[in-house]
Design a protein around this motif. Structure first.
Motif, PDB file in Angstrom:
ATOM      1  N   GLY A 112      25.939  41.948  40.993  1.00 20.65           N
ATOM      2  CA  GLY A 112      24.732  42.476  40.374  1.00 20.65           C
ATOM      3  C   GLY A 112      24.476  42.057  38.946  1.00 20.65           C
ATOM      4  O   GLY A 112      23.690  42.713  38.247  1.00 20.65           O
ATOM      5  N   LEU A 113      25.094  40.963  38.488  1.00 20.97           N
ATOM      6  CA  LEU A 113      24.866  40.471  37.131  1.00 20.97           C
ATOM      7  C   LEU A 113      23.806  39.369  37.161  1.00 20.97           C
ATOM      8  O   LEU A 113      23.933  38.410  37.925  1.00 20.97           O
ATOM      9  CB  LEU A 113      26.174  39.949  36.527  1.00 20.97           C
ATOM     10  N   ARG A 114      22.781  39.519  36.337  1.00 21.35           N
ATOM     11  CA  ARG A 114      21.671  38.562  36.330  1.00 21.35           C
ATOM     12  C   ARG A 114      22.070  37.258  35.649  1.00 21.35           C
ATOM     13  O   ARG A 114      22.579  37.264  34.529  1.00 21.35           O
ATOM     14  CB  ARG A 114      20.453  39.155  35.623  1.00 21.35           C
ATOM     15  N   CYS A 115      21.825  36.156  36.310  1.00 19.28           N
ATOM     16  CA  CYS A 115      22.070  34.825  35.762  1.00 19.28           C
ATOM     17  C   CYS A 115      20.771  34.031  35.823  1.00 19.28           C
ATOM     18  O   CYS A 115      19.875  34.348  36.603  1.00 19.28           O
ATOM     19  CB  CYS A 115      23.137  34.094  36.572  1.00 19.28           C
ATOM     20  N   TYR A 230      22.837  46.018  23.577  1.00 21.11           N
ATOM     21  CA  TYR A 230      24.215  45.837  23.081  1.00 21.11           C
ATOM     22  C   TYR A 230      25.218  46.402  24.089  1.00 21.11           C
ATOM     23  O   TYR A 230      26.202  45.734  24.446  1.00 21.11           O
ATOM     24  CB  TYR A 230      24.367  46.533  21.732  1.00 21.11           C
ATOM     25  N   ASP A 231      24.970  47.613  24.558  1.00 19.27           N
ATOM     26  CA  ASP A 231      25.894  48.248  25.499  1.00 19.27           C
ATOM     27  C   ASP A 231      25.931  47.493  26.825  1.00 19.27           C
ATOM     28  O   ASP A 231      26.992  47.406  27.472  1.00 19.27           O
ATOM     29  CB  ASP A 231      25.485  49.697  25.740  1.00 19.27           C
ATOM     30  N   SER A 232      24.803  46.937  27.231  1.00 19.81           N
ATOM     31  CA  SER A 232      24.769  46.178  28.481  1.00 19.81           C
ATOM     32  C   SER A 232      25.590  44.907  28.375  1.00 19.81           C
ATOM     33  O   SER A 232      26.278  44.512  29.328  1.00 19.81           O
ATOM     34  CB  SER A 232      23.326  45.835  28.870  1.00 19.81           C
ATOM     35  N   ALA A 237      30.076  41.881  30.271  1.00 26.32           N
ATOM     36  CA  ALA A 237      31.233  41.035  29.977  1.00 26.32           C
ATOM     37  C   ALA A 237      32.488  41.565  30.675  1.00 26.32           C
ATOM     38  O   ALA A 237      33.270  40.807  31.257  1.00 26.32           O
ATOM     39  CB  ALA A 237      31.458  40.946  28.475  1.00 26.32           C
ATOM     40  N   LEU A 238      32.669  42.877  30.634  1.00 29.98           N
ATOM     41  CA  LEU A 238      33.840  43.473  31.282  1.00 29.98           C
ATOM     42  C   LEU A 238      33.733  43.359  32.801  1.00 29.98           C
ATOM     43  O   LEU A 238      34.728  43.066  33.485  1.00 29.98           O
ATOM     44  CB  LEU A 238      33.973  44.936  30.862  1.00 29.98           C
ATOM     45  N   ARG A 239      32.536  43.555  33.348  1.00 34.55           N
ATOM     46  CA  ARG A 239      32.349  43.438  34.795  1.00 34.55           C
ATOM     47  C   ARG A 239      32.588  42.010  35.271  1.00 34.55           C
ATOM     48  O   ARG A 239      33.189  41.777  36.330  1.00 34.55           O
ATOM     49  CB  ARG A 239      30.945  43.907  35.186  1.00 34.55           C
ATOM     50  N   ALA A 240      32.140  41.023  34.486  1.00 32.83           N
ATOM     51  CA  ALA A 240      32.371  39.623  34.845  1.00 32.83           C
ATOM     52  C   ALA A 240      33.857  39.297  34.807  1.00 32.83           C
ATOM     53  O   ALA A 240      34.392  38.612  35.691  1.00 32.83           O
ATOM     54  CB  ALA A 240      31.592  38.708  33.905  1.00 32.83           C
ATOM     55  N   HIS A 241      34.543  39.765  33.767  1.00 35.08           N
ATOM     56  CA  HIS A 241      35.982  39.582  33.610  1.00 35.08           C
ATOM     57  C   HIS A 241      36.725  40.134  34.832  1.00 35.08           C
ATOM     58  O   HIS A 241      37.608  39.469  35.399  1.00 35.08           O
ATOM     59  CB  HIS A 241      36.411  40.307  32.326  1.00 35.08           C
TER      60      HIS A 241
END
Length: 309
Positions: A112-115, A230-232, A237-241
């Protein structure tokens, strides 16, 4: 006391990638920090006789300070797993996925991360048929880092790329929609997102020169962003990691179009499992902002070392 205090720590640096010079600086900085803290280090240039030197030395642990192909793409972690030598940073799978931009993008989108919209192609196909999506576009090698070989074409014109005679026609490329706006980055350390930095190049885009030459870009940390954005960035970043299974540290790069409402303009570009550790690098800067000096950062990475067996 560190479990590696009495160990032989091999710092792997240099290598054979296009980012060799950056790795030499990163590796030297990390080795210097470990030396200053009382660790026993040996510096190994991975460009020559790496397997032979590791077998001869048989270090207790390796600090992986390599960047780019042959060091950051899973091959060195795979070698160290086979030799049974614990190492810092991500393992084989996370490293290989992160270096392969099209594959990483598939994982990010699945969680669910937009690229940016993108199409995988080859150099030959791109030159013969033209861009597969309308401009503005970004053309980048599918498996490189540090903006090596990146072309931004505001009108979709790839003439400059087509004129090159030093590119393998079969080279895999990623063609993406160029996201206008601001360049952001966020590091993760020990499963915690550190901070968001805005990168402001003084000329052009944040290319190899701007990343590693003083005076060509400004870093604003913390980035002056709406709290929601900022919070997103921290969250993404943590979700991608976690999605790739990274360990130790990573750094994600983003673009944010402030003309779009809320988070609609936020796009994850890529993840880096071996962030630079040079005096101009972003991860040490973010760690310092969070109260973690460089020496502590390096030691924390060393403490995360292990094999994937």
């Amino acid at each position: 006391m560190s479990r590696w205090k009495a160990a032989t720590v091999a710092v792997l640096l240099g290598g054979r990638s296009a980012e060799r010079e950056v790795s030499l600086v990163s590796g030297a900085a990390c080795a210097d920090a470990l030396d200053a803290a009382g660790f026993r280090t040996v510096r190994i240039d991975a460009a020559d006789r790496l397997v032979e030197r590791l077998v001869e030395l048989r270090p207790d642990v390796c600090f992986n300070a390599l960047h780019g192909r042959f060091g950051e793409d899973g091959r060195v972690p795979g070698l160290l797993d086979l030799l049974g030598i614990p190492y810092t940073h991500s393992g084989v799978l996370a490293s290989a996925l992160a270096m392969d931009k099209p594959q990483a993008k598939r994982v990010f989108q699945a969680v669910g991360l937009r690229c940016p919209e993108g199409v995988e192609t080859s150099y030959a196909e791109l030159v013969e048929h033209g861009p597969p999506i309308p401009g503005p576009i970004v053309v980048k090698p599918a498996c490189e880092g540090s903006s090596v070989g990146v072309l931004i074409a505001p009108d979709g014109d790839i003439t400059a790329l087509a004129r090159r005679n030093d590119v393998d026609p079969a080279q895999r490329l990623m063609v993406e929609t160029y996201v206008r706006g601001r360049e952001l980055t966020c590091g993760v350390l020990d499963d915690r997102a550190l901070a968001v930095t805005e990168i402001v190049p003084r000329d052009g885009f944040y290319d190899y020169r701007a990343k590693y030459t003083s005076g060509f870009a400004d870093h604003v940390v913390p980035a002056d962003l709406p709290p929601e954005v900022y919070d997103s960035v921290l969250d993404w970043a943590l979700r991608a990691h976690r999605a790739l299974g990274c360990r130790g540290t990573s750094r994600c790069d983003f673009r944010w179009d402030p003309d779009q409402p809320g988070n609609d303009g936020l796009h994850l570009l890529e993840i880096n499992t071996q962030p630079g550790m040079t005096p101009l690098s972003l991860l040490p800067e973010q760690a310092a902002f969070c109260g973690i000096p460089f020496g502590e950062l390096v030691q924390r990475l060393l403490e995360s070392a292990r094999c994937d067996t």
